[in-house]
Design a protein around this motif. Structure first.
Motif, PDB file in Angstrom:
ATOM      1  N   GLY A 264     -51.095  46.806 132.663  1.00 34.57           N
ATOM      2  CA  GLY A 264     -49.867  46.893 131.885  1.00 34.57           C
ATOM      3  C   GLY A 264     -50.063  47.350 130.462  1.00 34.57           C
ATOM      4  O   GLY A 264     -49.086  47.625 129.755  1.00 34.57           O
ATOM      5  N   PHE A 265     -51.328  47.436 130.012  1.00 33.86           N
ATOM      6  CA  PHE A 265     -51.569  48.024 128.693  1.00 33.86           C
ATOM      7  C   PHE A 265     -52.861  48.828 128.630  1.00 33.86           C
ATOM      8  O   PHE A 265     -52.982  49.745 127.824  1.00 33.86           O
ATOM      9  N   LYS A 266     -53.837  48.549 129.466  1.00 27.93           N
ATOM     10  CA  LYS A 266     -55.043  49.366 129.542  1.00 27.93           C
ATOM     11  C   LYS A 266     -55.275  49.929 130.931  1.00 27.93           C
ATOM     12  O   LYS A 266     -56.094  50.818 131.123  1.00 27.93           O
ATOM     13  N   TYR A 267     -54.576  49.399 131.909  1.00 24.25           N
ATOM     14  CA  TYR A 267     -54.749  49.828 133.298  1.00 24.25           C
ATOM     15  C   TYR A 267     -53.367  49.828 133.946  1.00 24.25           C
ATOM     16  O   TYR A 267     -52.592  48.876 133.774  1.00 24.25           O
ATOM     17  N   PHE A 268     -53.049  50.905 134.679  1.00 18.58           N
ATOM     18  CA  PHE A 268     -51.736  51.029 135.297  1.00 18.58           C
ATOM     19  C   PHE A 268     -51.874  51.539 136.733  1.00 18.58           C
ATOM     20  O   PHE A 268     -52.846  52.202 137.090  1.00 18.58           O
ATOM     21  N   TYR A 269     -50.857  51.244 137.526  1.00 20.22           N
ATOM     22  CA  TYR A 269     -50.710  51.835 138.853  1.00 20.22           C
ATOM     23  C   TYR A 269     -49.548  52.814 138.805  1.00 20.22           C
ATOM     24  O   TYR A 269     -48.465  52.498 138.302  1.00 20.22           O
ATOM     25  N   LEU A 270     -49.761  54.032 139.330  1.00 19.76           N
ATOM     26  CA  LEU A 270     -48.747  55.085 139.363  1.00 19.76           C
ATOM     27  C   LEU A 270     -48.535  55.466 140.819  1.00 19.76           C
ATOM     28  O   LEU A 270     -49.491  55.845 141.515  1.00 19.76           O
ATOM     29  N   ASP A 271     -47.298  55.342 141.312  1.00 18.71           N
ATOM     30  CA  ASP A 271     -47.067  55.614 142.730  1.00 18.71           C
ATOM     31  C   ASP A 271     -46.591  57.043 142.942  1.00 18.71           C
ATOM     32  O   ASP A 271     -46.449  57.828 142.001  1.00 18.71           O
ATOM     33  N   ILE A 276     -44.363  53.899 137.148  1.00 21.07           N
ATOM     34  CA  ILE A 276     -45.544  53.257 136.581  1.00 21.07           C
ATOM     35  C   ILE A 276     -45.380  51.743 136.721  1.00 21.07           C
ATOM     36  O   ILE A 276     -44.299  51.192 136.478  1.00 21.07           O
ATOM     37  N   TRP A 277     -46.440  51.076 137.171  1.00 17.00           N
ATOM     38  CA  TRP A 277     -46.431  49.637 137.416  1.00 17.00           C
ATOM     39  C   TRP A 277     -47.532  48.978 136.598  1.00 17.00           C
ATOM     40  O   TRP A 277     -48.543  49.605 136.274  1.00 17.00           O
ATOM     41  N   ARG A 278     -47.354  47.710 136.313  1.00 20.73           N
ATOM     42  CA  ARG A 278     -48.407  46.963 135.633  1.00 20.73           C
ATOM     43  C   ARG A 278     -49.674  46.960 136.491  1.00 20.73           C
ATOM     44  O   ARG A 278     -50.782  47.079 135.973  1.00 20.73           O
ATOM     45  N   CYS A 279     -49.517  46.798 137.790  1.00 22.96           N
ATOM     46  CA  CYS A 279     -50.633  46.852 138.722  1.00 22.96           C
ATOM     47  C   CYS A 279     -50.062  47.027 140.114  1.00 22.96           C
ATOM     48  O   CYS A 279     -48.839  47.019 140.301  1.00 22.96           O
TER      49      CYS A 279
END
Length: 386
Positions: A264-271, A276-279
Motif C-alpha cells: 500500500g505504500f512500497k509494494y502494490f498489486y496491479l490487476d 491498484i490494490w494494497r496487496c
C-alpha cells in the motif's frame, strides 16, 4: 471487513519515493494452461468463466505514473503471463522506462520465448516448481513433459545471463530435504518459497485456492514445514529471509509479529483491469493505476496474511522504512519520534536479515546492461487450449 491490523503502530510516512524503491506485481492475465491443485487460476477451475488480458497500451501509459510513485521493480505474473500476446513488449517497455522487470511462469512456453525475454531486458525469471519429485510436479500441473521444457528453457535464458529462481509453494507435495538435487539438476540459481495461504478477503487475484487440501496445514504441521525451510537455507540459496520465516512461524502460532506489511505504500498489486490494490489479499482496490499519484499511502499496520512476496519484502525493507520515517521525524523537529522509529527489535532483525541476504540479492539483482528489443516469437499461444 478489513483484514485485522497488528497492535503495533508506525509514524506517518514522510514521503513516497525516499531511498527505498517500490515494487508492483502485475497480473497480466487470468488465462492459464496448467491445472494446479492449489491455484484458483487452474484451467479446470476457470472453465466457462470470462478470461481477461491487461490492455498493453494502457499499461504502457501507466508506466510513467508508476515511476513517479517510486516503483522500480515490476513483476509480471498471471495466470500464465507468457500467454499474453504482448508480454515481450510490456517487458521491454518496463526496462526502457527505468524499471527492472521480472516474470514468473510455469515454463511451458519458455523454450520458445527464452531468447526473446532476455532481449526484451528481463532482469530475472521465476519458474514454478511444486515438488522435489518431478513426476508429482507434472501431475499437479497437468502439463506432460513440462520438466523437459523447463530444463531447456532455463538453459537457454541463463546462457543470456538471466538468473533463474524456483518459485515453490509450501505444500504437501514438497519434501524439503530432497529439493536441492532437483533444483540443481534443472539449473536453478536459487529458490523462493510461497507460504501456504487460506485467506480470502475479496481481491481479484485467484493465485491461491482456499479449498485445496495441498495447503491445508495444521499449526504444528506448518511449523515443522517452516523449520524444514530454515534448515534448507543452509544447503541451497533461498531468498526468504530467516527473520521472515520466523515471523510467519509467529503468525501461525498466534504470537505477536515484528514486521508490518509495506503493502500500500512500497509494494502494490496491479490487476488486469489496471486497478491498484494494497496487496493481493486486500478486500478492495485503492483505485485505478491512473489515479495512483493522488492516492494516499496506506500505512495502517497489517500482518493478516502470509503472502511471501509482501511479508518477506516487508522484513527486508523494515529497517529502511524506519530510517526514512526517522529522517522525516527529525525534519519536523521530533527527535523522540525518530528514536522510537529506530530503536526496536524489528529494526535490528531487519538489519541482520538484510546483511545475511545481501550477497544473494546482489547476485540475482545485478543490473543487466541491455538495450530492450522486442524479438519475434515463432508460435502464438493457443488460447483455446489454455
Amino acid at each position: 471487513m478489513s483484514p485485522p491490523a497488528a497492535a503495533m503502530r508506525l509514524p506517518a510516512h514522510p514521503g513516497r519515493a525516499g531511498f527505498i524503491p517500490g515494487i508492483v506485481d502485475l497480473s497480466v492475465t487470468d488465462y492459464c494452461n496448467a491445472d494446479c491443485g492449489f491455484c484458483g487460476f487452474a484451467k479446470s477451475k476457470m472453465k466457462g468463466k470470462p478470461r481477461n488480458f491487461v490492455d498493453a497500451d494502457a499499461f504502457l501509459r501507466a508506466l510513467p505514473i508508476l515511476r513517479a510513485r517510486g516503483i522500480r521493480f515490476v513483476n509480471f505474473q498471471g495466470g500464465e503471463p507468457l500467454l499474453h500476446p504482448r508480454i515481450l513488449e510490456m517487458v521491454a517497455a518496463t526496462r526502457a522506462a527505468g524499471c527492472k522487470p521480472s516474470l514468473i511462469t510455469n515454463g511451458w512456453r519458455l523454450p520458445e520465448m527464452a531468447d526473446a525475454l532476455a532481449k526484451a531486458g528481463l532482469q530475472n525469471l521465476l519458474v514454478s516448481i511444486d515438488s522435489h519429485d518431478l513426476d508429482a510436479h507434472e501431475a499437479n500441473r497437468g502439463l506432460r513433459d513440462v520438466r523437459d521444457r523447463i530444463g531447456r528453457g532455463i538453459a537457454a535464458i541463463k546462457a543470456e545471463g538471466v538468473p533463474v529462481i524456483a518459485s515453490v509453494t509450501v505444500s504437501k507435495l514438497v519434501r524439503f530435504a530432497s529439493l536441492p538435487d532437483t533444483l540443481e539438476g534443472l539449473g536453478f540459481d536459487a529458490a523462493t518459497f510461497s507460504y501456504p495461504r487460506r485467506e480470502a478477503f475479496g481481491s481479484s487475484s485467484l493465485v491461491y485456492d482456499e479449498q485445496s487440501d495441498l495447503v491445508d496445514f495444521g499449526s504444528d504441521e506448518l511449523t515443522r514445514a517452516l523449520d524444514a525451510l530454515l534448515a534448507l537455507k543452509k544447503r541451497f540459496p533461498v531468498l526468504n529471509p530467516a527473520a521472515s520465516i520466523r515471523d510467519i512461524r509467529r503468525h501461525v502460532r498466534g504470537e505477536a509479529e515484528l514486521f508490518p506489511c509495506v503493502g500500500g505504500f512500497k509494494y502494490f498489486y496491479l490487476d488486469w483491469r489496471l486497478d491498484i490494490w494494497r496487496c493481493e489479499a486486500w478486500h478492495e482496490p485503492m483505485g485505478s493505476v491512473f489515479d495512483l499519484g493522488d492516492l494516499p499511502d496506506m500505512r495502517e499496520p497489517c500482518t493478516a496474511c502470509t503472502m511471501s512476496c509482501y511479508r518477506d519484502t516487508s522484513t527486508m525493507m523494515h529497517a529502511g522504512v524506519a530510517a526514512s520515517d526517522a529522517l522525516g521525524a527529525l525534519a519536523h523537529a521530533a527527535p523522540l519520534a525518530a528514536a522510537r522509529s529506530l530503536l526496536t527489535r524489528g529494526v535490528a532483525e531487519s538489519l541482520v536479515a538484510t546483511a545475511g541476504e545481501a550477497r544473494l540479492i546482489a547476485k540475482l539483482g545485478r543490473d543487466r546492461k541491455v538495450k530492450p528489443v522486442v524479438a519475434e516469437v515463432d508460435a502464438e499461444p493457443d488460447l483455446e487450449a489454455a
